[in-house]
Design a protein around this motif. Structure first.
Motif, PDB file in Angstrom:
ATOM      1  N   UNK A   1      -7.858  -9.375 -62.678  1.00 49.96           N
ATOM      2  CA  UNK A   1      -6.920 -10.104 -61.824  1.00 49.96           C
ATOM      3  C   UNK A   1      -5.814 -10.706 -62.666  1.00 49.96           C
ATOM      4  N   UNK A   2      -6.165 -11.285 -63.802  1.00 46.72           N
ATOM      5  CA  UNK A   2      -5.166 -11.882 -64.701  1.00 46.72           C
ATOM      6  C   UNK A   2      -4.213 -10.808 -65.201  1.00 46.72           C
TER       7      UNK A   2
ATOM      8  N   UNK B   1     -18.496 -10.852 -64.004  1.00 51.85           N
ATOM      9  CA  UNK B   1     -17.584 -11.893 -63.516  1.00 51.85           C
ATOM     10  C   UNK B   1     -16.340 -11.979 -64.403  1.00 51.85           C
ATOM     11  N   UNK B   2     -16.536 -11.922 -65.711  1.00 55.77           N
ATOM     12  CA  UNK B   2     -15.406 -11.970 -66.642  1.00 55.77           C
ATOM     13  C   UNK B   2     -14.465 -10.793 -66.421  1.00 55.77           C
ATOM     14  N   UNK B   3     -15.030  -9.613 -66.204  1.00 51.85           N
ATOM     15  CA  UNK B   3     -14.204  -8.420 -66.012  1.00 51.85           C
ATOM     16  C   UNK B   3     -13.373  -8.513 -64.738  1.00 51.85           C
ATOM     17  N   UNK B   4     -13.965  -9.013 -63.669  1.00 47.40           N
ATOM     18  CA  UNK B   4     -13.219  -9.172 -62.412  1.00 47.40           C
ATOM     19  C   UNK B   4     -12.072 -10.153 -62.616  1.00 47.40           C
TER      20      UNK B   4
ATOM     21  N   UNK C   1       1.903  -3.649 -69.768  1.00 44.20           N
ATOM     22  CA  UNK C   1       2.044  -2.800 -68.604  1.00 44.20           C
ATOM     23  C   UNK C   1       0.802  -2.002 -68.252  1.00 44.20           C
ATOM     24  N   UNK C   2      -0.256  -2.096 -69.055  1.00 51.07           N
ATOM     25  CA  UNK C   2      -1.491  -1.374 -68.748  1.00 51.07           C
ATOM     26  C   UNK C   2      -2.207  -2.058 -67.592  1.00 51.07           C
ATOM     27  N   UNK C   3      -2.724  -1.264 -66.717  1.00 53.12           N
ATOM     28  CA  UNK C   3      -3.527  -1.792 -65.630  1.00 53.12           C
ATOM     29  C   UNK C   3      -4.954  -1.285 -65.813  1.00 53.12           C
ATOM     30  N   UNK C   4      -5.820  -2.166 -66.199  1.00 54.47           N
ATOM     31  CA  UNK C   4      -7.223  -1.810 -66.364  1.00 54.47           C
ATOM     32  C   UNK C   4      -8.003  -2.358 -65.178  1.00 54.47           C
ATOM     33  N   UNK C   5      -8.891  -1.556 -64.676  1.00 55.07           N
ATOM     34  CA  UNK C   5      -9.722  -2.012 -63.561  1.00 55.07           C
ATOM     35  C   UNK C   5     -10.838  -2.888 -64.101  1.00 55.07           C
ATOM     36  N   UNK C   6     -11.474  -3.594 -63.196  1.00 56.80           N
ATOM     37  CA  UNK C   6     -12.588  -4.432 -63.625  1.00 56.80           C
ATOM     38  C   UNK C   6     -13.699  -3.585 -64.226  1.00 56.80           C
ATOM     39  N   UNK C   7     -13.866  -2.350 -63.733  1.00 56.30           N
ATOM     40  CA  UNK C   7     -14.932  -1.503 -64.295  1.00 56.30           C
ATOM     41  C   UNK C   7     -14.582  -1.053 -65.710  1.00 56.30           C
ATOM     42  N   UNK C   8     -13.299  -0.751 -65.989  1.00 55.20           N
ATOM     43  CA  UNK C   8     -12.889  -0.411 -67.357  1.00 55.20           C
ATOM     44  C   UNK C   8     -13.197  -1.574 -68.306  1.00 55.20           C
ATOM     45  N   UNK C   9     -12.818  -2.763 -67.893  1.00 56.92           N
ATOM     46  CA  UNK C   9     -13.026  -3.953 -68.720  1.00 56.92           C
ATOM     47  C   UNK C   9     -14.517  -4.233 -68.877  1.00 56.92           C
ATOM     48  N   UNK C  10     -15.257  -4.125 -67.780  1.00 57.60           N
ATOM     49  CA  UNK C  10     -16.698  -4.382 -67.806  1.00 57.60           C
ATOM     50  C   UNK C  10     -17.406  -3.438 -68.781  1.00 57.60           C
ATOM     51  N   UNK C  11     -17.138  -2.143 -68.676  1.00 55.49           N
ATOM     52  CA  UNK C  11     -17.827  -1.198 -69.551  1.00 55.49           C
ATOM     53  C   UNK C  11     -17.386  -1.333 -71.008  1.00 55.49           C
TER      54      UNK C  11
END
Length: 165
Positions: free
Chosen positions: A159-160, A152-155, A38-48
């Protein structure tokens, strides 16, 4: 040296994935831990997060490659156990889409983290190493490519995780 580093990094990582797949059959009873819960991480959270992980990975420069090797083994074993327990569907839908970019970035960064090993081997064999301007530019290009791949991986991963794929 970078090509040899990529080959060594890839070999360590692939062997670790295989070990993880074997261990997965013995150590894990379920994969309820897998998924976003249920966590929603943004692409910037994942990227950093991934950038911080790769900083740890590249610290092999100061640990004579030790931290890079440990990083590759830990990540490979975890991925192998996840693939084993999650199955082919999880691999295709959750890991592969972003993993192609993220793992490629990790391997490139690992090749830099393993440079001290090659310096030691070359010194031992009395082979001259020339760290000229072109070599430094090549390292910066690898770092830049790695950052682009992580983005690219974070984006894709965001989405996934949001259920978009």
């Amino acid at each position: 040296m970078i090509k040899k580093g990529i080959l060594l990094s890839s070999s360590i990582y692939i062997m670790s994935i295989l070990i993880g797949m074997i261990l997965g059959s013995y150590l894990l009873n379920d994969i309820s831990w897998f998924g976003n819960k249920g966590m929603q991480l943004s692409y910037s959270d994942i990227f950093f997060h991934n950038v911080k992980s790769n900083v740890i990975n590249i610290l092999g420069i100061v640990s004579f490659g030790f931290s890079t090797i440990v990083y590759l083994i830990i990540n490979g074993v975890i991925l192998g156990m996840t693939i084993y327990k999650g199955g082919f569907y999880v691999f295709l839908t959750k890991i592969l889409p972003h993993g192609l970019f993220e793992i490629s970035s990790m391997i490139l960064i690992s090749s830099i983290g393993l440079l001290p090993i090659w310096v030691g081997v070359y010194k031992y064999k009395s082979i001259t190493i020339n760290f000229n301007r072109n070599a430094i530019i090549k390292l910066f290009k690898i770092l830049l490519l790695s950052i682009i791949l992580l983005f690219l991986a974070a984006v894709i991963e965001s989405i996934i995780m949001s259920g978009g794929i």
